[in-house]
Motif scaffolding. Structure first.
Motif, PDB file in Angstrom:
ATOM      1  N   ALA A   1       0.662  -1.013   0.107  1.00 35.64           N
ATOM      2  CA  ALA A   1       0.049   0.104   0.113  1.00 35.64           C
ATOM      3  C   ALA A   1       0.755   1.211  -0.051  1.00 35.64           C
ATOM      4  O   ALA A   1       1.998   1.262   0.529  1.00 35.64           O
ATOM      5  N   ASP A   2       0.425   2.176  -0.639  1.00 38.03           N
ATOM      6  CA  ASP A   2       1.403   3.390  -0.904  1.00 38.03           C
ATOM      7  C   ASP A   2       2.760   3.497  -1.642  1.00 38.03           C
ATOM      8  O   ASP A   2       3.514   4.051  -1.358  1.00 38.03           O
ATOM      9  N   GLY A   3       2.705   2.050  -2.406  1.00 35.54           N
ATOM     10  CA  GLY A   3       3.884   1.859  -3.048  1.00 35.54           C
ATOM     11  C   GLY A   3       3.482   1.497  -4.386  1.00 35.54           C
ATOM     12  O   GLY A   3       3.821   0.285  -4.685  1.00 35.54           O
ATOM     13  N   PRO A   4       3.237   2.451  -5.292  1.00 37.61           N
ATOM     14  CA  PRO A   4       2.914   2.150  -6.623  1.00 37.61           C
ATOM     15  C   PRO A   4       4.111   1.401  -7.336  1.00 37.61           C
ATOM     16  O   PRO A   4       5.205   1.819  -7.259  1.00 37.61           O
ATOM     17  N   ASN A   5       3.657   0.719  -8.468  1.00 38.54           N
ATOM     18  CA  ASN A   5       4.778   0.119  -9.481  1.00 38.54           C
ATOM     19  C   ASN A   5       5.085   1.514 -10.441  1.00 38.54           C
ATOM     20  O   ASN A   5       4.477   1.534 -11.118  1.00 38.54           O
TER      21      ASN A   5
ATOM     22  N   SER B   1      -1.202  12.352  -3.073  1.00 36.98           N
ATOM     23  CA  SER B   1      -2.785  12.546  -3.382  1.00 36.98           C
ATOM     24  C   SER B   1      -2.929  11.683  -4.830  1.00 36.98           C
ATOM     25  O   SER B   1      -3.981  11.156  -5.095  1.00 36.98           O
ATOM     26  N   VAL B   2      -1.730  11.726  -5.824  1.00 34.19           N
ATOM     27  CA  VAL B   2      -1.878  11.000  -6.945  1.00 34.19           C
ATOM     28  C   VAL B   2      -1.024   9.861  -6.976  1.00 34.19           C
ATOM     29  O   VAL B   2      -1.498   8.644  -7.355  1.00 34.19           O
ATOM     30  N   LEU B   3       0.182   9.761  -6.600  1.00 36.72           N
ATOM     31  CA  LEU B   3       1.202   8.509  -6.686  1.00 36.72           C
ATOM     32  C   LEU B   3       1.152   7.532  -5.984  1.00 36.72           C
ATOM     33  O   LEU B   3       0.878   6.302  -6.155  1.00 36.72           O
ATOM     34  N   LYS B   4       1.030   7.789  -4.601  1.00 38.20           N
ATOM     35  CA  LYS B   4       0.783   7.083  -3.559  1.00 38.20           C
ATOM     36  C   LYS B   4      -0.246   5.821  -3.564  1.00 38.20           C
ATOM     37  O   LYS B   4      -0.459   4.726  -3.593  1.00 38.20           O
ATOM     38  N   PRO B   5      -1.541   6.697  -3.871  1.00 36.80           N
ATOM     39  CA  PRO B   5      -2.956   5.749  -4.046  1.00 36.80           C
ATOM     40  C   PRO B   5      -3.011   4.911  -5.283  1.00 36.80           C
ATOM     41  O   PRO B   5      -3.674   3.937  -5.301  1.00 36.80           O
TER      42      PRO B   5
ATOM     43  N   HIS C   1       9.619  10.979  -2.824  1.00 32.90           N
ATOM     44  CA  HIS C   1       8.612  10.864  -1.943  1.00 32.90           C
ATOM     45  C   HIS C   1       8.014   9.582  -1.366  1.00 32.90           C
ATOM     46  O   HIS C   1       7.166   9.631  -0.580  1.00 32.90           O
ATOM     47  N   LEU C   2       8.542   8.605  -2.386  1.00 36.26           N
ATOM     48  CA  LEU C   2       7.962   7.373  -2.410  1.00 36.26           C
ATOM     49  C   LEU C   2       8.769   6.390  -1.500  1.00 36.26           C
ATOM     50  O   LEU C   2       9.787   6.352  -1.555  1.00 36.26           O
ATOM     51  N   ALA C   3       7.942   5.583  -0.658  1.00 38.38           N
ATOM     52  CA  ALA C   3       8.895   4.587   0.086  1.00 38.38           C
ATOM     53  C   ALA C   3       9.576   3.516  -0.847  1.00 38.38           C
ATOM     54  O   ALA C   3      10.490   2.752  -0.482  1.00 38.38           O
ATOM     55  N   VAL C   4       8.975   3.069  -1.923  1.00 47.75           N
ATOM     56  CA  VAL C   4       9.413   2.064  -2.973  1.00 47.75           C
ATOM     57  C   VAL C   4      10.209   2.872  -3.931  1.00 47.75           C
ATOM     58  O   VAL C   4       9.371   3.512  -4.672  1.00 47.75           O
ATOM     59  N   PRO C   5      11.221   2.743  -4.129  1.00 47.88           N
ATOM     60  CA  PRO C   5      11.889   3.215  -5.311  1.00 47.88           C
ATOM     61  C   PRO C   5      11.380   2.903  -6.657  1.00 47.88           C
ATOM     62  O   PRO C   5      10.829   1.766  -7.142  1.00 47.88           O
TER      63      PRO C   5
END
Length: 955
Positions: free
Chosen positions: A253-257, A705-709, A741-745
């Motif tokens: 969650a909050d870690g988009p590909n 608001s856009v990337l994480k969801p 700003h993302l946890a998953v690179p």
């Protein structure tokens, strides 16, 4: 509202046909004009003589607006072929030039070279009028009624159209369907809004599946789209395979590909991401949104999708173009504007050709013609002719769209035919939705809790994500914004025919006799009385401000004028910290006004949400939709006012300032936002004043608001990275798109351009031209453009300098048979200017940022690019704050290299293109030129040598 021709119109129409061959034709250039009466040879006139002739009698011409501008006339009555084309072929495309009209009509002007343009203009007019009387004319529905209305309004073409139309088959007998969706049988009247097809609603969709797209599947889909015999491009295949990472199930969650794909020009990235996107949508039953920054690329994407869906009917169902509501025609606005202009007394005089023209009626006539045959109702950048904007005033056309946020939704009589509702419903069931960055951000921020919010995105032109987020998440407490909110809440309070219903009228039947809702609504309307009203700017300028909001604006204006330390035709800025007593008092007073407004707005929004719960068993779907939309709109605006309240509260707080070389720039605690005060001006004319707040790093709210969801995202561009920082350094890309700003690179991949720039291009830095002397700059552009024989793009960092150079270039280029187009000079929108430039391989175009980024002009139409100087960032207060936060000089250089790379990328668009790239700035640092392909050596030369190289390289 159907109107039959009156006797005077019939008489005028009978005489019209005989007059067409005697109409004088006028073609006006930059320095001279050609006038032809159809009998004697064409006469060449100077501009003064041409202006006198045009003022004496109406002439046949192309674009009365451009002609009037060149002749220095404020108004001009003329037989404008563009208006006739818009009437006869509604919703069809043509370039607003003689060649463009001839190409659209299939007209060839045969005859001597002398007067060829005049002959072509007359031939185009004859062809358009002949179309009206043809048995196969497919746009017949409503033409008679519209022509009658426009003739009564004094439209010069009206009698000619009525005459030609009277010789054809009866109205309603034309073909339909082939050039647009099938229509209901036309009543042949003005009330087009009642004759459009209605949309059909569908039940809610189940959530999409989450089956991955495999690399081999994407490659196979790409190959199928390209077709047999297509050029084999390994980098395009590799792109499509790599993009499948975004279409695999996410792990956290909050870690988009997230995949950052930098693909050089010529890679074929558009089809490269369409392939896996379309596959994922088909396999999983959910949409993928393809977002661009510019409308140019949105149009190109629409064209590319025809490779995937060659059948137009399939394409219409599975691919949708989405834009903001303000782009679409509002049927209620059009109906009420039509009724208002028709209710006015007819223009004085019996002979239509002698009447003073009612431009409002003429515009409405053309809009109604378009409305019957438009593909999707897009008035701004769609199939409504963009060149009509300057003819009637862009505000008039914008007033027919849904720009004010006053939509009645299900309470509107036209709700079932609404173009916006059609597009929204189609996008829910489509495979691919082509949108823009701003709309994606608005949708995800405002409707993030909606289960139908898309979760798979492709952001093309990804290098603009920072700028798009900067606009999307900024706050502006200004006079314009306050006046707009007042209109939304209270409606139109002064005279005029434009629809502007207030909140009470929109909610009246929804809240019924609910006491709490009524009290909150009344409180909202009362509090809105203290927002800026009509004429606020004049009162603020003359110390006659009324109410706390306007007095606050007056104190902001005084603060800016006192502390900006500069003057001139452009806007002024001043830091927001250390405000004087007057500004503090104004801020305190307006804070009370904002608080009194925000509380009832938020409470009313909450009460409407309560209705949805309390009346769940009895509410019909339309009422539920209206309640939901009203609650969301109120909540969003309450949040806006809450943000304004926080801004003025900050004025009294003690703030840290940036260190070192940035005195006076406020960087608030935690480096989150930057606030300043501004007086906005255009060419010395004040247009707005107020306080602004931007995120220091707008990609932080973008990520939240856009990337994480999201579940999967592709961000692509030819210039994601700053190549001056090193071949393997992706830090600039991560920072500009929010990946940091993302946890998953993210995954990252660079694919080089397919072009051999070393053999196709030259890069020149001219070192002997004084860049501070506009005359010397204009001379340099002149000799370089002439050396190239046209096909040249001039890029500028300042509008004033562009205009000065244009004034010195137009006449000498015209004398050599080279047309010159100018953004901010010609009264034509940028996209059309680029189309005109692309169509004529020997024309030239001057422009700024809008023609530097995302413009695709392949072939000899673009063989020379000249930049007036290094495109350093403009030193605004916001930029200074970001410069301090993101690395000082290195941040400036990163932004500049990215601009240079984008500009150079316009030069070669296909493998056989050749071109020269010139910078007229001898002080260009070598470290900036690492933005350009290293296989192209940079040559520092004098102007004469640059001219010789240009002639020899692209002859």
């Amino acid at each position: 509202m159907t109107q039959a021709p009156t006797d005077d119109l019939v008489l005028a129409a009978e005489a019209a046909a005989a007059r067409l061959d005697t109409l004088p034709v006028l073609v006006v250039g930059a320095a001279s004009a050609e006038r032809w009466d159809g009998e004697t040879p064409p006469a060449m006139l100077n501009l003064d003589a041409a202006a006198e002739a045009a003022s004496t009698e109406p002439h046949l011409m192309i674009s009365r607006v451009v002609t009037a501008r060149r002749l220095g006339l404020k108004g001009l009555r003329a037989y404008d072929l563009l208006e006739l084309f818009a009437f006869v072929r509604p919703g069809r495309f043509c370039l607003p030039t003689g060649a463009g009209l001839a190409a659209a009509l299939g007209v060839s002007a045969e005859g001597p070279d002398e007067g060829a343009e005049s002959i072509r203009i007359r031939a185009c007019a004859a062809r358009l009028l002949a179309d009206l009387s043809a048995e196969t004319y497919r746009y017949r529905a409503g033409a008679g009624a519209a022509a009658t209305m426009m003739a009564r309004a004094g439209w010069l073409w009206g009698p000619h159209v009525i005459d030609a139309f009277g010789h054809g088959p009866r109205e309603g007998a034309g073909l339909s369907g082939k050039n647009g969706p099938p229509r209901k049988k036309s009543a042949g009247g003005i009330q087009v809004w009642d004759e459009l097809d209605e949309w059909e609603d569908h039940g809610p969709l189940p959530p999409p599946d989450d089956r991955p797209v495999l690399p081999d599947e994407a490659a196979a889909r790409l190959k199928a789209m390209l077709g047999d015999g297509a050029e084999d491009r390994a980098t395009q295949d590799r792109f499509a395979r790599a993009a499948t990472h975004a279409f695999a199930p996410r792990e956290l969650a909050d870690g988009p590909n997230l995949h950052l794909l930098e693909a050089g020009t010529g890679t074929g990235k558009t089809l490269g991401y369409i392939a896996p996107s379309s596959l994922w949508a088909e396999k999983n039953g959910g949409p993928v949104w393809l977002a661009t920054y510019t409308k140019n690329l949105q149009r190109q994407l629409d064209q590319e999708l025809s490779r995937l869906y060659p059948d137009p009917r399939v394409k219409a169902a599975r691919a949708v173009i989405r834009k903001g509501r303000e782009n679409y025609a509002c049927l209620l606005n059009i109906e009420e504007t039509t009724r208002a202009v028709l209710s006015r007394q007819d223009a004085i005089g019996r002979a239509p050709g002698n009447r003073a023209e009612d431009r409002d009626r003429v515009l409405i006539g053309l809009v109604l013609r378009w409305l019957r045959f438009t593909r999707d109702g897009d008035m701004i950048g769609g199939d409504f002719p963009s060149w009509l904007g300057p003819h009637f005033g862009r505000n008039r056309i914008a007033g027919l769209t849904d720009r004010r946020g006053e939509c009645l939704y299900a309470a509107c009589a036209h709700y079932r035919r609404c173009f916006i509702e059609k597009a929204a419903r189609k996008s829910r069931h489509a495979d691919l939705v082509v949108a823009n960055h701003a709309l994606v951000m608005a949708q995800t921020v405002n409707r993030g809790d909606d289960p139908e919010t898309p979760r798979r995105f492709v952001f093309d032109e990804g290098h603009h994500l920072f700028d798009a987020a900067d606009s999307a998440f900024a706050l502006h407490l200004t006079g314009m914004e306050g006046a707009e909110l007042r209109r939304w809440l209270r409606g139109k309070e002064s005279g005029g025919s434009t629809r502007a219903r207030g909140l009470a009228q929109r909610l009246e039947d929804l809240i019924g006799d609910d006491t709490s809702a009524r009290q909150q609504l009344d409180a909202c309307i009362d509090a809105a009385f203290h927002l800026p009203s009509d004429g606020w700017l004049g009162r603020v300028q003359t110390a006659a401000a009324y109410g706390p909001f306007e007095r606050f604006l007056a104190s902001v204006r005084a603060h800016v004028l006192a502390r900006s330390g500069a003057d001139g035709p452009y806007g002024l800025e001043a830091p927001a910290h250390r405000p004087g007593e007057g500004l503090l008092a104004g801020a305190e007073a307006v804070a009370g006004t904002l608080d009194a407004l925000m509380r009832p707005m938020a409470a009313l929004a909450a009460r409407l949400v309560d209705f949805l719960d309390e009346e769940a068993e009895t509410l019909d779907s339309q009422t539920r939709g209206r309640l939901d939309a009203a609650a969301r709109a109120l909540s969003l605006r309450a949040d806006l006012v809450r943000g304004w309240l926080a801004m003025v509260s900050e004025l009294g707080a003690t703030s840290e300032t940036s260190a070192g070389d940035l005195p006076g720039v406020e960087i608030p605690e935690k480096l989150e936002t930057v606030s300043w005060l501004a007086l906005d001006r255009i060419e010395g004319r004040e247009i707005d004043v107020g306080m602004h707040r931007h995120f220091l790093d707008p990609t932080a709210p973008l990520a939240d608001s856009v990337l994480k969801p999201a579940h999967g995202i592709v961000i692509t561009s030819a210039t994601l990275r700053d190549h001056g920082a090193g071949e393997d350094d992706w830090s600039s890309a991560d920072m500009r798109v929010g990946a940091s700003h993302l946890a998953v690179p993210p995954k990252r991949l660079h694919l080089p351009s397919a072009f051999d720039y070393g053999s196709l291009t030259r890069v020149l830095v001219v070192n002997d031209v004084n860049k501070a002397d506009n005359a010397r700059i204009a001379a340099a552009y002149r000799v370089l453009f002439l050396a190239a024989g046209g096909g040249a793009l001039g890029l500028f960092t300042a509008i004033r300098r562009l205009r000065a150079v244009h004034a010195g270039l137009a006449e000498p280029l015209e004398q050599n048979g080279i047309a010159l187009h100018g953004q901010h000079v010609d009264p034509i929108d940028t996209a059309t200017l680029v189309d005109m430039f692309r169509a004529d391989e020997n024309s030239c175009l001057l422009g700024t940022d809008a023609v530097r980024d995302g413009v695709d002009v392949p072939g000899r139409s673009l063989r020379l690019i000249v930049m007036d100087r290094v495109p350093w960032p403009r030193p605004t207060l916001l930029h200074r704050a970001r410069r301090a936060a993101f690395g000082g000089r290195s941040y400036d250089e990163t932004l500049t290299r990215l601009k240079l790379a984008q500009a150079f990328g316009r030069l070669v668009r296909r493998a056989d293109d050749r071109g020269v790239f010139v910078i007229l700035d001898g002080q260009t640092p070598s470290r900036l030129l690492t933005a350009l392909p290293e296989v192209v050596p940079v040559e520092r030369v004098g102007l004469k040598q640059a001219v010789d190289i240009t002639q020899s390289s692209i002859a």
